[in-house]
Design a protein around this motif. Structure first.
Motif, PDB file in Angstrom:
ATOM      1  N   MET A  29       0.844  -1.189   0.000  1.00  0.00           N
ATOM      2  CA  MET A  29       0.000   0.000   0.000  1.00  0.00           C
ATOM      3  C   MET A  29       0.887   1.250   0.000  1.00  0.00           C
ATOM      4  O   MET A  29       1.782   1.380   0.839  1.00  0.00           O
ATOM      5  N   SER A  30       0.614   2.163  -0.926  1.00  0.00           N
ATOM      6  CA  SER A  30       1.388   3.399  -0.983  1.00  0.00           C
ATOM      7  C   SER A  30       0.881   4.388   0.055  1.00  0.00           C
ATOM      8  O   SER A  30      -0.221   4.240   0.603  1.00  0.00           O
ATOM      9  N   LEU A  31       1.691   5.415   0.307  1.00  0.00           N
ATOM     10  CA  LEU A  31       1.299   6.450   1.263  1.00  0.00           C
ATOM     11  C   LEU A  31       0.042   7.167   0.783  1.00  0.00           C
ATOM     12  O   LEU A  31      -0.843   7.502   1.586  1.00  0.00           O
ATOM     13  N   LEU A  32      -0.068   7.403  -0.524  1.00  0.00           N
ATOM     14  CA  LEU A  32      -1.239   8.074  -1.084  1.00  0.00           C
ATOM     15  C   LEU A  32      -2.498   7.238  -0.885  1.00  0.00           C
ATOM     16  O   LEU A  32      -3.564   7.768  -0.534  1.00  0.00           O
ATOM     17  N   GLU A  33      -2.386   5.932  -1.111  1.00  0.00           N
ATOM     18  CA  GLU A  33      -3.539   5.052  -0.903  1.00  0.00           C
ATOM     19  C   GLU A  33      -3.946   5.036   0.571  1.00  0.00           C
ATOM     20  O   GLU A  33      -5.145   5.078   0.895  1.00  0.00           O
ATOM     21  N   ALA A  34      -2.957   4.990   1.462  1.00  0.00           N
ATOM     22  CA  ALA A  34      -3.255   4.994   2.890  1.00  0.00           C
ATOM     23  C   ALA A  34      -3.974   6.278   3.297  1.00  0.00           C
ATOM     24  O   ALA A  34      -4.941   6.250   4.077  1.00  0.00           O
ATOM     25  N   LEU A  35      -3.523   7.400   2.753  1.00  0.00           N
ATOM     26  CA  LEU A  35      -4.161   8.679   3.053  1.00  0.00           C
ATOM     27  C   LEU A  35      -5.598   8.690   2.528  1.00  0.00           C
ATOM     28  O   LEU A  35      -6.513   9.185   3.200  1.00  0.00           O
ATOM     29  N   GLY A  36      -5.800   8.148   1.338  1.00  0.00           N
ATOM     30  CA  GLY A  36      -7.148   8.090   0.771  1.00  0.00           C
ATOM     31  C   GLY A  36      -8.088   7.269   1.624  1.00  0.00           C
ATOM     32  O   GLY A  36      -9.249   7.654   1.855  1.00  0.00           O
ATOM     33  N   ILE A  37      -7.616   6.123   2.115  1.00  0.00           N
ATOM     34  CA  ILE A  37      -8.448   5.271   2.965  1.00  0.00           C
ATOM     35  C   ILE A  37      -8.744   5.964   4.293  1.00  0.00           C
ATOM     36  O   ILE A  37      -9.863   5.911   4.819  1.00  0.00           O
ATOM     37  N   LEU A  38      -7.724   6.645   4.853  1.00  0.00           N
ATOM     38  CA  LEU A  38      -7.902   7.369   6.109  1.00  0.00           C
ATOM     39  C   LEU A  38      -8.964   8.462   5.960  1.00  0.00           C
ATOM     40  O   LEU A  38      -9.852   8.606   6.812  1.00  0.00           O
ATOM     41  N   LEU A  39      -8.887   9.223   4.872  1.00  0.00           N
ATOM     42  CA  LEU A  39      -9.866  10.291   4.640  1.00  0.00           C
ATOM     43  C   LEU A  39     -11.252   9.723   4.375  1.00  0.00           C
ATOM     44  O   LEU A  39     -12.264  10.301   4.793  1.00  0.00           O
ATOM     45  N   ALA A  40     -11.306   8.589   3.674  1.00  0.00           N
ATOM     46  CA  ALA A  40     -12.600   7.941   3.445  1.00  0.00           C
ATOM     47  C   ALA A  40     -13.216   7.511   4.772  1.00  0.00           C
ATOM     48  O   ALA A  40     -14.425   7.650   4.990  1.00  0.00           O
ATOM     49  N   GLY A  41     -12.378   6.990   5.686  1.00  0.00           N
ATOM     50  CA  GLY A  41     -12.868   6.624   7.009  1.00  0.00           C
ATOM     51  C   GLY A  41     -13.381   7.819   7.784  1.00  0.00           C
ATOM     52  O   GLY A  41     -14.412   7.745   8.467  1.00  0.00           O
ATOM     53  N   LEU A  42     -12.679   8.956   7.661  1.00  0.00           N
ATOM     54  CA  LEU A  42     -13.126  10.191   8.313  1.00  0.00           C
ATOM     55  C   LEU A  42     -14.493  10.612   7.776  1.00  0.00           C
ATOM     56  O   LEU A  42     -15.410  10.939   8.544  1.00  0.00           O
ATOM     57  N   GLY A  43     -14.639  10.597   6.455  1.00  0.00           N
ATOM     58  CA  GLY A  43     -15.916  10.969   5.854  1.00  0.00           C
ATOM     59  C   GLY A  43     -17.024  10.011   6.239  1.00  0.00           C
ATOM     60  O   GLY A  43     -18.154  10.425   6.528  1.00  0.00           O
ATOM     61  N   ALA A  44     -16.717   8.710   6.259  1.00  0.00           N
ATOM     62  CA  ALA A  44     -17.723   7.709   6.601  1.00  0.00           C
ATOM     63  C   ALA A  44     -18.159   7.840   8.058  1.00  0.00           C
ATOM     64  O   ALA A  44     -19.352   7.752   8.366  1.00  0.00           O
TER      65      ALA A  44
END
Length: 258
Positions: free
Chosen positions: A1-16
């Motif tokens: 997992m790249s840093l960008l993908e990890a950030l995307g998942i983290l932000l998706a979790g925040l939004g969810a």
């Protein structure tokens, strides 16, 4: 997992986590994100369910004032959510993904109709009671328990827009203020997610991507706090409007992905 993908998942979790606390349907943010990043549907669904439990906990805490004195109601409804969550999680593991494709948009649509008509139905029932001509509403309690069970099964199976369905049911069958109902919804949906998550961990732990679940959990944990701050300040009419918009988006996304 790249840093960008990890950030995307983290932000998706925040939004969810935020949208789950306000309305429900946070899965409609995280699940498509994981599919876009290439995760298999079952792995995405299972990991997402495990991660979102954290947001439910902080969302419930944020609504603690609205939940004061709600013990009797929650003790009546919580077992239905618990049982429904287990059934739904097991169905996810044994049924093909297409099994609920047809019924899911119907359930969400019904929930939206109930959100819209709920206040009118309650006002009409109250007027009839004042006039002494109200029909018996003894069936409301059993109907709400049965509906909570169905919503729990759906929530354990997929989870997207479970909150819309719960809010619709409670709006039609309860005269409680909508913010209090939102507090109930947060508790019941969290029970379903937690039970489903435990079921997945026990039965299908190989399908859990723990890094994904952790990132979603961290984001959702913060999102639960954010959502409770926003949601509790929304006037009832605005909250109902948000529920309707999110529900319609949910129907569109589910139909699109199916």
């Amino acid at each position: 997992m790249s840093l960008l993908e990890a950030l995307g998942i983290l932000l998706a979790g925040l939004g969810a986590g935020t949208i789950n606390t306000i309305v429900g349907s946070g899965t409609l943010i995280t699940f498509p994100t994981l599919l876009f990043l290439g995760y298999p549907p079952v792995v995405a669904n299972v990991s997402n369910t495990v991660g979102l439990v954290a947001g439910g906990i902080t969302g419930v805490h944020g609504y603690r004032d609205e939940l004061r004195g709600s013990g009797p109601t929650l003790r009546r409804l919580a077992p239905a959510s618990l049982l429904g969550g287990v059934i739904g999680a097991v169905l996810l593991l044994v049924l093909p993904p297409e099994a609920f494709t047809a019924i899911v948009p119907v359930l969400i649509g019904l929930g939206l109709v109930l959100v819209v008509l709920g206040p009118k139905l309650n006002r009409r029932a109250a007027l009839r009671r004042e006039q002494g001509i109200a029909p018996s509403v003894a069936w409301h309690g059993p109907a709400l328990v049965a509906g909570t069970l169905v919503a729990g099964i759906y929530g354990g199976y997929f989870g997207a827009a479970q909150g819309v369905i719960l809010m619709g049911l409670m709006s039609a069958l309860s005269s409680e203020p909508i913010q209090r109902l939102n507090g109930y919804k947060n508790v019941l949906a969290t029970i379903v997610n937690a039970v489903a998550a435990v079921t997945f961990i026990l039965v299908a732990r190989d399908d859990v991507d723990w890094l994904v679940a952790l990132l979603i959990g961290i984001g959702a944990l913060a999102g639960g706090f954010v959502g409770s701050k926003i949601g509790r300040r929304l006037p009832p009419v605005v909250l109902r409007g948000v529920i309707i918009v999110v529900g319609l988006v949910g129907i569109a996304k589910i139909v699109w992905f199916s």
